[in-house]
Design an enzyme around this catalytic site. Structure first.
Site, PDB file in Angstrom:
ATOM      1  N   ILE A  14      -5.364   0.155  -3.736  1.00 42.08           N
ATOM      2  CA  ILE A  14      -6.067   0.693  -4.899  1.00 42.08           C
ATOM      3  C   ILE A  14      -5.195   0.693  -6.155  1.00 42.08           C
ATOM      4  O   ILE A  14      -5.701   0.557  -7.260  1.00 42.08           O
ATOM      5  CB  ILE A  14      -6.636   2.101  -4.603  1.00 42.08           C
ATOM      6  CG1 ILE A  14      -7.703   2.495  -5.637  1.00 42.08           C
ATOM      7  CG2 ILE A  14      -5.522   3.143  -4.519  1.00 42.08           C
ATOM      8  CD1 ILE A  14      -8.498   3.729  -5.255  1.00 42.08           C
ATOM      9  N   GLY A  35       0.118   9.747   1.358  1.00 45.50           N
ATOM     10  CA  GLY A  35      -1.016   8.828   1.373  1.00 45.50           C
ATOM     11  C   GLY A  35      -1.294   8.187   0.036  1.00 45.50           C
ATOM     12  O   GLY A  35      -0.382   7.825  -0.716  1.00 45.50           O
ATOM     13  N   ASP A  37      -2.456   9.489  -2.645  1.00 38.46           N
ATOM     14  CA  ASP A  37      -1.973  10.324  -3.751  1.00 38.46           C
ATOM     15  C   ASP A  37      -0.536   9.964  -4.107  1.00 38.46           C
ATOM     16  O   ASP A  37      -0.202   9.714  -5.274  1.00 38.46           O
ATOM     17  CB  ASP A  37      -2.089  11.797  -3.358  1.00 38.46           C
ATOM     18  CG  ASP A  37      -1.821  12.774  -4.491  1.00 38.46           C
ATOM     19  OD1 ASP A  37      -1.837  12.374  -5.666  1.00 38.46           O
ATOM     20  OD2 ASP A  37      -1.611  13.957  -4.179  1.00 38.46           O
ATOM     21  N   VAL A 129      -4.707  12.545   5.944  1.00 33.27           N
ATOM     22  CA  VAL A 129      -4.160  13.763   6.552  1.00 33.27           C
ATOM     23  C   VAL A 129      -5.150  14.931   6.527  1.00 33.27           C
ATOM     24  O   VAL A 129      -4.987  15.881   7.287  1.00 33.27           O
ATOM     25  CB  VAL A 129      -2.824  14.196   5.897  1.00 33.27           C
ATOM     26  CG1 VAL A 129      -1.760  13.140   6.110  1.00 33.27           C
ATOM     27  CG2 VAL A 129      -2.988  14.522   4.441  1.00 33.27           C
TER      28      VAL A 129
END
Length: 182
Positions: A14, A35, A37, A129
């Site tokens: 992304i 992850g 983020d 998560v």
């Protein structure tokens, strides 16, 4: 009458997409994490963290309550903006998780409409998560976008940016498409 927005799934990082906004599956602090983020914060550089720190705290450390969304610049990303949304942690499905996840998508689209954005890319919000079951989350994502996109007429394309083959297959099945391979 304009054509319906294109919704499709791609197996892609992304952080590499050149779109008006990528969506960050953030935590409530908006200060980075693991992850997607963490990947977005690393790719965007320190300016993103500084901009997130400048956002008002609604309560101790919380800048974006679960289900809500906030917009920042894209900084070093190809995307012009990052729309941060804090998805729900999965607790079995009886603690309002489906409604909170749907709210993430609705609130992202509200910001896209407000800012005149045309192209968006979403990760699989809450599926890392936070433990949300993948197939349940993809169903909510696709259904909520189909319901909400008519209220965001500027949005012309939505990409579900899939990190793994399992995520690509889940979104492709939900969309009724063959997966778009790189």
């Amino acid at each position: 009458m304009s054509a319906a927005p294109l919704l499709h799934a791609l197996r892609v990082d992304i952080t590499t997409l050149e779109v008006d906004a990528i969506v960050n599956a953030a935590n409530e602090t908006l200060l980075g994490g693991g992850g997607v983020d963490g990947a977005i914060h690393r790719a965007a550089g320190p300016g993103l963290l500084a901009e997130c720190r400048a956002l008002p705290q609604l309560r101790a450390g919380v800048r974006c309550p679960t289900g809500e969304a906030r917009i920042t610049g894209g900084h070093r990303l190809k995307a012009r903006h990052v729309i941060h949304t804090a998805g729900p942690v999965w607790h079995g499905g009886d603690s309002g998780e489906p409604q909170l996840l749907a709210a993430c998508y609705r609130n992202v689209l509200a910001l896209a409409r407000e800012h005149g954005l045309r192209t968006l890319a979403f990760p699989a919000i809450s599926c890392g998560v936070y433990g949300y079951p993948l197939h349940a989350a993809t169903a909510i994502a696709v259904q909520t976008l189909h319901e909400t996109l008519p209220g965001a007429p500027t949005v012309r394309e939505v990409v579900f940016a899939c990190f793994g083959e399992d995520v690509l297959q889940a979104y492709s099945a939900e969309l009724g498409d063959e997966p778009d391979l790189p």
